[in-house]
Design a protein around this motif. Structure first.
Motif, mmCIF file in Angstrom:
data_model
loop_
_atom_site.group_PDB
_atom_site.id
_atom_site.type_symbol
_atom_site.label_atom_id
_atom_site.label_comp_id
_atom_site.label_asym_id
_atom_site.label_seq_id
_atom_site.Cartn_x
_atom_site.Cartn_y
_atom_site.Cartn_z
ATOM 1 N N GLY B 130 0.820 -1.224 0.000
ATOM 2 C CA GLY B 130 0.000 0.000 0.000
ATOM 3 C C GLY B 130 0.847 1.265 0.000
ATOM 4 N N PRO B 131 1.691 1.456 1.013
ATOM 5 C CA PRO B 131 2.544 2.651 1.046
ATOM 6 C C PRO B 131 3.442 2.769 -0.188
ATOM 7 N N ARG B 132 3.930 1.625 -0.685
ATOM 8 C CA ARG B 132 4.807 1.663 -1.857
ATOM 9 C C ARG B 132 4.052 2.224 -3.060
ATOM 10 N N VAL B 133 2.793 1.794 -3.240
ATOM 11 C CA VAL B 133 1.982 2.258 -4.361
ATOM 12 C C VAL B 133 1.661 3.741 -4.199
ATOM 13 N N GLU B 134 1.316 4.155 -2.995
ATOM 14 C CA GLU B 134 0.951 5.561 -2.755
ATOM 15 C C GLU B 134 2.128 6.493 -2.960
ATOM 16 N N LYS B 135 3.289 6.025 -2.510
ATOM 17 C CA LYS B 135 4.479 6.869 -2.542
ATOM 18 C C LYS B 135 5.083 6.954 -3.939
ATOM 19 N N GLY B 136 4.942 5.861 -4.702
ATOM 20 C CA GLY B 136 5.756 5.726 -5.902
ATOM 21 C C GLY B 136 5.114 6.153 -7.196
ATOM 22 N N ILE B 158 -5.573 -8.280 -1.502
ATOM 23 C CA ILE B 158 -4.779 -7.148 -1.990
ATOM 24 C C ILE B 158 -5.696 -6.089 -2.590
ATOM 25 N N GLU B 159 -6.645 -6.538 -3.413
ATOM 26 C CA GLU B 159 -7.542 -5.604 -4.088
ATOM 27 C C GLU B 159 -8.428 -4.870 -3.079
ATOM 28 N N ARG B 160 -9.018 -5.626 -2.128
ATOM 29 C CA ARG B 160 -10.033 -5.048 -1.243
ATOM 30 C C ARG B 160 -9.438 -4.349 -0.023
ATOM 31 N N GLU B 161 -8.310 -4.821 0.452
ATOM 32 C CA GLU B 161 -7.775 -4.268 1.700
ATOM 33 C C GLU B 161 -6.577 -3.367 1.467
ATOM 34 N N VAL B 162 -5.637 -3.877 0.673
ATOM 35 C CA VAL B 162 -4.356 -3.168 0.584
ATOM 36 C C VAL B 162 -4.422 -1.977 -0.366
ATOM 37 N N LEU B 163 -5.071 -2.161 -1.543
ATOM 38 C CA LEU B 163 -5.035 -1.127 -2.578
ATOM 39 C C LEU B 163 -6.350 -0.365 -2.715
ATOM 40 N N ARG B 164 -7.290 -0.653 -1.843
ATOM 41 C CA ARG B 164 -8.632 -0.106 -1.928
ATOM 42 C C ARG B 164 -8.675 1.401 -2.184
ATOM 43 N N ASN B 165 -7.945 2.174 -1.384
ATOM 44 C CA ASN B 165 -8.059 3.630 -1.457
ATOM 45 C C ASN B 165 -6.949 4.292 -2.273
ATOM 46 N N THR B 166 -6.178 3.491 -2.994
ATOM 47 C CA THR B 166 -5.054 4.092 -3.720
ATOM 48 C C THR B 166 -5.463 4.582 -5.105
ATOM 49 N N GLY B 167 -6.557 4.042 -5.647
ATOM 50 C CA GLY B 167 -7.014 4.451 -6.968
ATOM 51 C C GLY B 167 -6.179 3.891 -8.100
ATOM 52 N N VAL B 168 -5.219 3.024 -7.800
ATOM 53 C CA VAL B 168 -4.347 2.468 -8.830
ATOM 54 C C VAL B 168 -5.102 1.418 -9.642
ATOM 55 N N LYS B 169 -4.704 1.249 -10.892
ATOM 56 C CA LYS B 169 -5.300 0.219 -11.738
ATOM 57 C C LYS B 169 -4.774 -1.141 -11.288
ATOM 58 N N VAL B 170 -5.676 -2.053 -10.961
ATOM 59 C CA VAL B 170 -5.249 -3.371 -10.513
ATOM 60 C C VAL B 170 -5.675 -4.415 -11.543
ATOM 61 N N THR B 171 -4.694 -5.196 -12.028
ATOM 62 C CA THR B 171 -5.025 -6.243 -13.006
ATOM 63 C C THR B 171 -4.507 -7.574 -12.483
ATOM 64 N N ARG B 172 -4.907 -8.652 -13.143
ATOM 65 C CA ARG B 172 -4.297 -9.932 -12.783
ATOM 66 C C ARG B 172 -4.028 -10.736 -14.048
ATOM 67 N N LEU B 173 -3.132 -11.682 -13.953
ATOM 68 C CA LEU B 173 -2.780 -12.506 -15.108
ATOM 69 C C LEU B 173 -4.020 -13.215 -15.618
ATOM 70 N N ALA B 174 -4.148 -13.341 -16.950
ATOM 71 C CA ALA B 174 -5.299 -14.003 -17.552
ATOM 72 C C ALA B 174 -5.366 -15.454 -17.122
ATOM 73 N N ARG B 175 -6.582 -15.986 -17.113
ATOM 74 C CA ARG B 175 -6.754 -17.375 -16.748
ATOM 75 C C ARG B 175 -6.394 -18.327 -17.883
ATOM 76 N N GLY B 176 -5.331 -17.996 -18.561
ATOM 77 C CA GLY B 176 -4.757 -18.943 -19.508
ATOM 78 C C GLY B 176 -3.988 -20.024 -18.751
ATOM 79 N N LEU B 177 -3.656 -19.699 -17.498
ATOM 80 C CA LEU B 177 -2.918 -20.669 -16.660
ATOM 81 C C LEU B 177 -3.875 -21.743 -16.178
ATOM 82 N N PRO B 178 -3.504 -22.995 -16.261
ATOM 83 C CA PRO B 178 -4.363 -24.057 -15.754
ATOM 84 C C PRO B 178 -4.555 -23.890 -14.243
#
Lengths: 201, 201
Positions: B130-136, B158-178
């Motif tokens: 969280g702090p790293r995203v806000e600061k950087g 991570i999405e709901r607790e850590v980055l909730r109020n940072t406004g950063v774009k959050v993505t995840r790897l596609a479910r191409g992985l088994p």
């Protein structure tokens, strides 16, 4: 080299990869396991490795691995010092000891005659067996090489070349052992049977 | 203990047995291999083990394993310092780097949230994100936890607790992985696909 991998990691992965049966993937796994594990897991292993090289030698009588020379088996007056069992590897000694059926001593060859792998009689502790038998008032030599092609050839070499003129009784483990297998993986019962049913050459 | 086994041998067998995937039989095999191998095989391994513990630390920025702090990736001005990929383990960083498709930086959690194993958010490098995203001045956080139950739970945390109020774009790897597999074993092509098809949360 990949920037994301620090040199100490690469080096340890390489060192692990030199061990038999450890591929690059397993080596990485072990390395990263050690990175997270408590320090003493890696340091105990490091100490044990140094200790192994610093504090072990080969027994001057039987050529088994030992701290003291002669080894505890060769210097044990409770054991039958007039019966020698010839084995390929130190691990074979352990397998025989686990059966609890053998009270004699050993002679460790550290390999077998194998022309394919470039191993001849002089690469092994073979020539030492003759003088040992002549000098030591030995009653019986039990040949316990693996029941494989190389093991059989080595057995024949010992009988015909090394012990020919000694007049000692030469026996070998009974063929209760499945041909082509490895002595160190045989269970104690099978190994005991093979010991009891040994046949005169 | 068996008299036929010298103490340095027993100790090394025990030390090897503490490694994951190494049973008593493999530990014996490795030990007796080292007894016969040239000294430097065992000594190089011992040195590498000490070196690993003495000369590696965790990067204070991304928590990956490194010699220098910050690590070469975090201090590389050619890389996109405004995109952070969150991974479970250092081995996952290596897998991503092998694809050659990612130019951002990393954040290594050193595990996943796993109540069954008693691992909570505070046992990981989660709160530091969280702090790293806000600061950087970060533009995007790509969550690359394993496609497993624990990985998904950690992603959600991570999405709901850590980055909730940072406004950063959050993505995840596609479910191409088994599902249920392990990132570090994915081939580079599959991993590239998953990276390209990442979806907005």
């Amino acid at each position: 080299m990949n920037k994301a991998i620090p040199e100490p990691v690469t080096k340890l992965v390489e060192a692990f990869s030199r061990l038999p049966g450890v591929g690059p993937k397993s080596a990485s796994r072990l390395t990263y396991f050690l990175l997270r594990a408590p320090d003493d897991v890696a340091l105990t292993l490091a100490d044990a490795l140094r200790d192994l090289k610093a504090n072990t030698r080969f027994c001057s009588v039987c050529h088994n691995i030992t701290v003291d020379d002669p080894c505890p088996v060769c210097s044990d007056s409770m054991r039958d010092q007039r019966t020698i069992m010839v084995v390929e590897e130190p691990l074979d000694v352990l397998a025989i000891e686990r059966t609890g059926s053998y009270k004699g001593v050993y002679h460790v060859l550290h390999g077998v005659i194998s022309p394919v792998n470039g191993v001849g009689p002089d690469d092994l502790k073979l020539r030492e067996l003759g003088p040992r038998v002549e000098k030591g008032d030995i009653l019986e030599v039990i040949i316990a090489t693996n029941p494989s092609y190389e093991g059989d050839a080595t057995c024949m070499f010992i009988e015909r070349e090394v012990l020919r003129n000694t007049g000692v009784k030469v026996t070998r483990l009974a063929r209760g052992l499945p041909v082509g297998s490895d002595i160190e993986y045989a269970d104690a019962v099978t190994l005991t049977r093979a010991l009891q049913g040994r046949s005169t050459l």
